[in-house]
Design an enzyme around this catalytic site. Structure first.
Site, short mmCIF file in Angstrom:
data_model
loop_
_atom_site.label_atom_id
_atom_site.label_comp_id
_atom_site.label_asym_id
_atom_site.label_seq_id
_atom_site.Cartn_x
_atom_site.Cartn_y
_atom_site.Cartn_z
N GLY A 54 0.79 -1.23 0.00
CA GLY A 54 0.00 0.00 0.00
C GLY A 54 0.81 1.26 0.00
N LEU A 59 -6.13 6.31 -2.45
CA LEU A 59 -7.28 5.91 -1.65
C LEU A 59 -6.87 5.42 -0.27
CD1 LEU A 59 -10.36 5.60 -1.87
CD2 LEU A 59 -10.00 3.26 -2.68
N ASP A 88 1.90 -1.80 -4.63
CA ASP A 88 0.60 -1.15 -4.65
C ASP A 88 -0.18 -1.74 -5.81
OD1 ASP A 88 -1.49 0.50 -4.02
OD2 ASP A 88 -0.32 2.34 -4.06
N ASP A 106 -1.91 -6.75 -4.75
CA ASP A 106 -3.25 -6.52 -4.24
C ASP A 106 -3.40 -7.34 -2.97
OD1 ASP A 106 -5.93 -6.33 -3.69
OD2 ASP A 106 -6.61 -6.88 -5.69
N TYR A 195 -13.18 2.03 10.31
CA TYR A 195 -11.72 2.14 10.35
C TYR A 195 -11.19 1.74 11.73
CZ TYR A 195 -7.25 4.70 10.58
OH TYR A 195 -5.94 5.07 10.76
N LYS A 199 -9.08 -1.67 12.97
CA LYS A 199 -7.78 -1.57 13.61
C LYS A 199 -7.74 -2.33 14.94
CE LYS A 199 -5.48 0.53 10.54
NZ LYS A 199 -4.39 -0.20 9.86
#
Length: 375
Positions: A54, A59, A88, A106, A195, A199
């Site tokens: 990532g 995004l 990424d 991915d 989110y 986490k």
């Protein structure tokens, strides 16, 4: 010392009782988990082979992207260009391509991730792929897929391949029932965003797999991370980046939080250094698998006042956004990071004064180099 204890403590032999399917409930080939093989530590001279997920996608969570941009340079300088592999699902910018290895990855494609780890002899996996707090609330299904399903893939692969795994957490892992001033490492969390929920899920799954199977899982709860190199991307703390750009471009900033909204913040340099030092710390020094890290805590009005010491004309108006203000009001105003300071020697360098001076200098230099006007 940076690579001592790199692999999980005999994780392959400790998971022989695991069922044939992984905990993510996908039909994967996990036969290595059931044998008697144990992880072999590398020689002290051997550098880790690091895969970072990532890195470039807009995004993804902006604070992680900020951290990655600095990690590219610092980690490659420390461990060798070819030993830090960025990844990424989007075409990387030129500076990423020219800085060293980059691969398409991915996090939802388990098989391809597995091939990357095996073919590149990866020993450290740094998993930054996640959606923003505010962005995640606007697309819960996508946030659930990336933040939870993607995490499960990474956890499975780290356990199967005896990787040292770093997964960042966040101030968003706390909720309105959490202690707010300060928030300790261990307390009631119960966040109210997808989110934050994802986490907390990651923190607990990593800790579970560490205690049950020996996975070398490591996690830091980041505060708001402030960097000059990445534009704000929809996070609740992103005003603390935008205000510097506005101060030097228009002289006016409209803030989406109330002027008295206090949140913990950190300069990107401190954030990167904390991550590297934490990853290098020997396992025997760690009493926890998830730590808070802190540097400073301020309100929009306080950072504006500090900026006015350099730019007296700065005007700030306040137009609270209901979604982000509600999120901010549920988060701690300060972190208690005493365990990180005690266990592995964490100490920040940047306070508010140093942060403001550095951000204004860096943005002024950046705008000048790009031929943009500076107020």
């Amino acid at each position: 010392m940076a690579v001592l204890g790199m692999f999980c403590r005999g994780c392959l032999s400790r998971v022989r009782g695991l069922p044939g399917r992984s905990f993510s409930c996908l039909p994967r080939q996990m036969s290595r988990w059931n044998n008697q093989e144990t992880c072999t530590s590398p020689t002290p001279q051997e550098h880790p082979r690091v895969l970072i997920t990532g890195n470039t996608q807009r995004l993804m969570l902006s604070k992680y992207q900020k951290l990655n941009n600095m990690s590219i340079l610092m980690s490659r300088k420390q461990y060798g260009t070819d030993n830090v592999i960025l990844s990424d699902i989007k075409k990387p910018p030129p500076h990423v391509v020219s800085s060293g290895p980059f691969v398409y990855a991915d996090v939802l494609d388990y098989k391809h991730l597995r091939e990357l780890i095996v073919n590149n002899r990866v020993t450290w996996l740094v998993h930054y792929s996640a959606l923003l707090s505010a962005v995640g609330e606007a697309n819960v299904a996508l946030a659930r897929k990336i933040n939870i399903t993607g995490l499960h893939n990474v956890l499975d692969l780290a356990l199967e391949n005896c990787l040292r795994l770093f997964v960042p957490s966040t101030i968003g892992a706390f909720g309105p029932s959490s202690p707010r001033d300060p928030a300790p490492d261990l307390c009631v969390q119960r966040p109210r965003t997808i989110y934050g929920v994802s986490k907390v899920h990651g923190e607990l799954m990593g800790e579970y797999l560490h205690h049950k199977y020996g996975l070398d899982f490591r996690c830091l709860r980041y505060p708001g991370v402030i960097s000059v190199n990445t534009p704000p991307g929809g996070g609740t703390t992103d005003y603390a980046v935008q205000i510097f750009h506005d101060a030097l471009s228009t002289g006016h900033h409209e803030c989406y939080l109330r002027p008295d909204t206090r949140l913990p913040m950190m300069h990107i340099s401190d954030c990167h250094r904390a991550t590297v030092e934490f990853m290098q710390a020997p396992e025997c020094q760690l009493s926890l698998r998830t730590y808070n890290i802190a540097a400073m805590s301020f309100t929009p009005e306080e950072v504006a006042q500090e900026i006015r010491k350099h730019l007296p004309y700065l005007k700030v108006t306040y137009n609270p956004d209901s979604v982000r203000q509600t999120i901010a009001d549920s988060w701690p105003v300060r972190f208690d990071d005493s365990n990180a300071r005690r266990d592995w020697g964490w100490a920040p360098v940047f306070g508010l004064e140093e942060l403001v001076s550095d951000m204004l200098r860096s943005i002024r230099e950046k705008r000048t180099n790009e031929g943009l006007p500076v107020s």
